[in-house]
Design an enzyme around this catalytic site. Structure first.
Site, PDB file in Angstrom:
ATOM      1  N   GLU B  95       0.843  -1.192   0.000  1.00 37.73           N
ATOM      2  CA  GLU B  95       0.000   0.000   0.000  1.00 37.73           C
ATOM      3  C   GLU B  95       0.879   1.244   0.000  1.00 37.73           C
ATOM      4  OE1 GLU B  95      -3.461   1.983   2.798  1.00 37.73           O
ATOM      5  OE2 GLU B  95      -2.956  -0.115   3.071  1.00 37.73           O
ATOM      6  N   LYS B 232     -11.518 -14.923  16.038  1.00 32.84           N
ATOM      7  CA  LYS B 232     -11.536 -14.457  14.647  1.00 32.84           C
ATOM      8  C   LYS B 232     -12.819 -13.761  14.227  1.00 32.84           C
ATOM      9  CE  LYS B 232      -8.077 -17.665  12.876  1.00 32.84           C
ATOM     10  NZ  LYS B 232      -8.146 -18.930  13.596  1.00 32.84           N
ATOM     11  N   ASP B 307      -1.131 -14.886  12.948  1.00 35.01           N
ATOM     12  CA  ASP B 307      -2.283 -15.454  12.263  1.00 35.01           C
ATOM     13  C   ASP B 307      -3.042 -14.329  11.548  1.00 35.01           C
ATOM     14  OD1 ASP B 307      -4.699 -16.616  11.483  1.00 35.01           O
ATOM     15  OD2 ASP B 307      -4.738 -17.935  13.224  1.00 35.01           O
ATOM     16  N   HIS B 400      -2.659   9.870  -1.312  1.00 36.28           N
ATOM     17  CA  HIS B 400      -3.208   8.867  -2.223  1.00 36.28           C
ATOM     18  C   HIS B 400      -2.896   9.202  -3.675  1.00 36.28           C
ATOM     19  CE1 HIS B 400      -5.245   7.426   1.300  1.00 36.28           C
ATOM     20  NE2 HIS B 400      -5.663   6.394   0.621  1.00 36.28           N
TER      21      HIS B 400
END
Lengths: 407, 407, 407, 407
Positions: B95, B232, B307, B400
């Site tokens: 990104e 999760k 994870d 951006h």
């Protein structure tokens, strides 16, 4: 070294300077610096090394995919056809048991006629906020801007400002007034890209070039995002309504036989688990009903160059299990699945290859990818639920005991 | 190929068979198969290739870290000392703008005296569920099991069943009765591991070897997890109270000067953004208040073998900004940051090296890692907020526009 | 007596029979049977006695009210004008301190120029649910029914079935597919009635007479309400978007002087309370931001014959406080205020009189009532907040200590 | 008249002055002024008239009630016995169909063996907030105050300050640090009172007389309530865990026969409704699972002088339906039912009489009342659900069509 002296560029000297500075701290772990970084030079500033994640592949999953097109100018989805396919899914993960479990779920579904998937909605939202002195002005502004969506779309198409994206098409505007603030949800479609970058630029243009120029009530302040946009934070708004990615549902009607033979449980046991798990979700304040959608989504996102920061929001899931005449109907709704087949990380090596494996690389593939992710997510959900539904959840325990992998 | 014939093992022949079967679909993207997979053979079944993610490194971040120890047997955290350090953070990401933005936030904090971080709580929860015929039995069972935590801890320490983990120490039990179901939240500590695998095994042992043997009210059915465990899926329970990882807070008091010089905005402007963003979060039903915590957490998780499916839950964040005498106090609470420095993906090459970079590899390092993640998350939050707080959010747009990277 | 023999009718004999059966249990409390019940004979089956609640009146509140009309056929609200008035509010309550506190808040507002109120939306929703065998059918049905709103409105206007309400006008349809179910949110306007009864009848007619007759995909089952309709249960959907009553905002900019003189606190102190209270609301998982809106709403609802079961949903509130040039801007958004000036309890003695006090009885008054309720709610909120904002919240304590009333 | 001149006292002259001022606005509705207000003079300032609500009575409901006592000093609930009774419930309401529907539900339950009810928890919480300059101080303060609960309880028992309540016994302290704020949840029991007034006074005393005197880290500011206390606003915290009133569950196992004969539906149909309604609740972001608990609670609260502003929070409900061998098990959990049998509105005429009807007036009765409310709430829920579960929800429609009452 001082932080202000840390080199941020990606020319070979800067990269080397960073690597040299850090190497002593790695205690020999030079593998992170051993790859050619040139293909990644545009991906991130201060590029220094790589992470490498093992990828399992499972397949072919038996999926009936819809073929969707956006209708103009409303941006609704039209289904042009449906076709059954076998799809291989790449799962970047280090969780022992994940791929074998997904495999098992896919087999049960395959033996029951396969997955069917549907895309219900496609939008990506930037929620700008306009601050006024009072509610009177904010509500008056809201009434005005709600009438401007079509004009704004046309204005953007006229390419009034350099750097805008033609792919980001404004579809609707919704407002929300709270206190002296009018939040404005700009809902776009962005082709096959995830589109956060595009819609940031286009929304900025709308705010500066259109709204501030024309609004009868001039805001004291415009903010590109006032936190109603749903980016990277779970919210009820986007769980219920979608609007930050694709709203997709995968379904299957599991046969008694597949449940018994492949999943080693029964429909009654799965329904008791669904009863317990659904109410457990409510009791703990989950904004979803599911067991483990993020696991499959994370593995697919990591393999295919999606934005890992969107794993949480993309996993907003609503799973159901319901007995029907032919067996157990199961479905998984993913409200805001933020996937792309062009742009961002998807353009890089590795990611692009794993997308190709699914025939999901490049333009025209994003609804396909969304559906495959949903099917894979449902596959894992079915298998994990089945393991949990066995007496005492013995099979779930066994999976962790025997396949826990890296302890 | 049929799904049932898909090879799942990780011997060289099976790996090769999978690669050969899939190669034609990759359209030349053989890089995914070009790495030695041997180090990853335990990581996942059906291992087939790799994903590779570029990693930026930014630093040194100026952080005052607490030194924490668990107190026995209650499992509270005692702070043994605090020390200021410079830390380099590896950010696996694609990104454009992320690392430079985090860098900028860290500079503003460094110029204001540095981050300070605190670990408030350490728990990981498995919520088993016991199904009865009526509420009478479920409540009676609840009253019984609530008295058993100390006995259960002792029973587990006696190693009654092979395969249990000594690292997973039961600390408390909480119950929740809804309908004929008694949910039982087993709260563990698990040393420096994330511990889901450990607590799954130990909870299974408790259910089968202890509860079902001794409970005066015998449940009709025991399920290892009834969905109150927070694994999760974002939930209010774990956002408010922690209990699925480490509860960590990072803070800093930004000086007027740093805000102006480094962040190019003002304290007033940041406070107006906080006003708008906090109420926008509430209005859209976010179970958090923050702009972009998942971005930093995803980058650190991907680099260090955490994870990835836990990016969403680990990003449950509560950020605040408050004017104080010396400037702007900012803080970020991460309620359930699920990090590990041993076990799972952290044991693998690349991940282990990036952990070493932060002196976070291996035993005794998990609270350190949690604090560094929190500091890095706050760094990015500060910078992104500052860009958004400029007039019209121009600087956010520019980031951006100019650094969007891979379009 | 056996339950099955309990008389349920409201003829004088049945009423008397119930009173005679129960009198011995009242230990002399015959006042509950001492009123003429004839005016209430249509209000409830098994009518037996009365409850009597003392009513305080405070006023005149200085309010600038909007004059609103529904636009046809979309059902948007057009503001035809605004006028400032003095309004007396009846507060049925037994909470010592409530009326004096609301009085104080109203004075501070009056000294600051008065309240201003706005109605943003008017809808009441019945969410029927249609159950199918699979998602394919549910989504196909959803696509069909979303196109039918205008036809359905016309069909209802044709009075196809006896017993329909002409006041309940269908405005929009929204669908939500989850699993094999398509929820259909029928959004109506219902004139000056709350309208639950009307929309129940009209929705039933739509389901049975229109949908089941014409839908290309015939549902297995139609349910009048599938629990997405927002009736009497708080939900994020209706907190954010309204749709179950009137969305109203009241605002005022408090002057420094009024804050100091009347409220005995300062703007800084109120802002610190707002900071603490807003984040406390988020931390505890409130689906609102406010201190005590339900208190004022309950008192007004009880006095005026509104549905007391709707106190919770009508109190979904989003309060803000923001410093502006002229003082402290405060506002209260009530997303789903369920008020009526015709029908139900509003037609009865006492209720009707208290409505008259506010010039809110009968047709054409419902937006007026909604605005007055919002202003009164903000009045109490301001005063309670001010008491809480004093050092140590001393004034809040004192109000409870000195005026606690009935201990 | 000016607001500042509005008389607030309750001497006869002030009351008369208010009535005279308002009478012209009532258009003849003098009934509101026609009652003797003397018994209500302590209930509210600015007392001016009354509201009168018709009350239905239904019974006897067949309920097996638990007999509970608080255990000292922890404040847990011990069940001393259980006894079956017939109870009459007073329902202050103007909603045609309510009482007849509750009656029907009670009959179905009576024919199935009756209700059984359980009280799981009793607490009422005031959440004070302490503001510091940074997180360091707030966390240090949190660690200190968490050790003080027993000392604080003893300190309060020493009656250190005039005006404290001996009934409000501090049981536990929980803290929550977010930003520079430490929220402190003081959890009390308050005998048979609701207790908000008591705990406000005692918490103020704790803050001013204990905390500010002894805390090693002196807060910049203490606020009696920082909005984590759950008073009159729905929140997940108090929905999940209780802590603002009584946590009560009512249950029954409906027989096939009762479902068919009395409820005119089938267990399968009720289960399909539960499936649809539970997922509809989740989809719309309800912090509860139920159809209409607030209806019964509002009617009982209004009749018995409970705080009407607490109807919403007291209605946080979690209903379940599950097939068991003997029929359909149904249960309703009310997490935070805020009822009293002493103090506040319960001391007044009418309210006191309706409490007596249930043998719930005065000390020692609050757990009894809580259980009766839960049983009545479940009765209505069963009947409303059954009407909804009929084909097309015809019976629900009919109830509204035929008994809508006051249109």
């Amino acid at each position: 070294m001082e932080l202000r002296r840390w080199p941020r560029k990606n020319d070979p000297e800067s990269i080397r300077a960073r690597q040299d500075a850090l190497a002593p701290r790695l205690d020999g772990g030079g593998e992170v610096f051993s790859h050619d970084l040139a293909p990644f030079a545009q991906a991130t500033e201060a590029l220094t090394g790589v992470a490498l994640v093992p990828v399992a592949v499972v397949g072919p999953l038996d999926v009936e995919l819809g073929d969707y097109e956006l209708e103009e100018p409303e941006g609704g989805l039209a289904e042009r056809g449906r076709a059954q396919e076998g799809v291989y899914v790449p799962l970047a993960n280090t969780e022992g048991g994940l791929s074998i479990s997904l495999y098992r779920g896919a087999r049960a579904v395959g033996d029951s006629g396969g997955f069917r998937t549907y895309v219900l909605k496609d939008r990506i939202t930037r929620a700008s906020a306009f601050l006024f002195t009072d509610v009177a002005a904010a509500t008056s502004f809201a009434r005005w801007i709600e009438t401007q969506a079509a004009h704004m779309r046309a204005w953007l198409e006229g390419d009034p400002i350099p750097g805008l994206s033609r792919h980001a098409v404004l579809r609707e505007i919704e407002t929300h007034v709270v206190g002296p603030v009018c939040h404005v949800m700009y809902a776009f479609t962005t082709g096959d890209a995830c589109g956060m970058n595009m819609i940031t630029r286009n929304s900025y243009a709308l705010n500066q070039g259109y709204v501030l120029e024309r609004a009868p009530d001039r805001p004291r302040r415009a903010m590109l995002e006032g936190n109603m946009g749903g980016d990277k934070k779970i919210s009820h708004r986007y769980f219920e309504r979608g609007g930050h990615g694709k709203t997709v549902i995968a379904e299957c009607t599991l046969t008694e036989d597949a449940v018994r033979r492949v999943l080693k449980t029964t429909i009654d046991d799965l329904l008791e688990l669904a009863f317990v798990g659904t109410h457990g979700a409510v009791a703990s304040g989950m904004q979803s009903v599911a067991f483990t959608p993020a696991t499959a989504i994370a593995a697919l996102f990591t393999a295919t160059g999606q934005d890992i920061g969107m794993v949480g929001t993309s996993s907003m899931a609503h799973g159901t299990a319901h007995r029907v005449e032919k067996g157990l109907h199961v479905a998984m709704r993913l409200a805001s699945l933020e996937v792309a087949t062009v742009g961002g990380g998807t353009t890089l090596p590795y990611a692009r290859s794993w997308l190709r494996l699914m025939d999901c690389a490049g333009p025209g593939k994003v609804y396909r990818l969304a559906q495959i992710v949903a099917a894979a997510t449902l596959a894992l959900e079915i298998s994990a639920s089945a393991a949990m539904a066995t007496a005492g959840s013995e099979n779930f325990y066994r999976a962790h005991f025997e396949r826990g992998g890296l302890r």
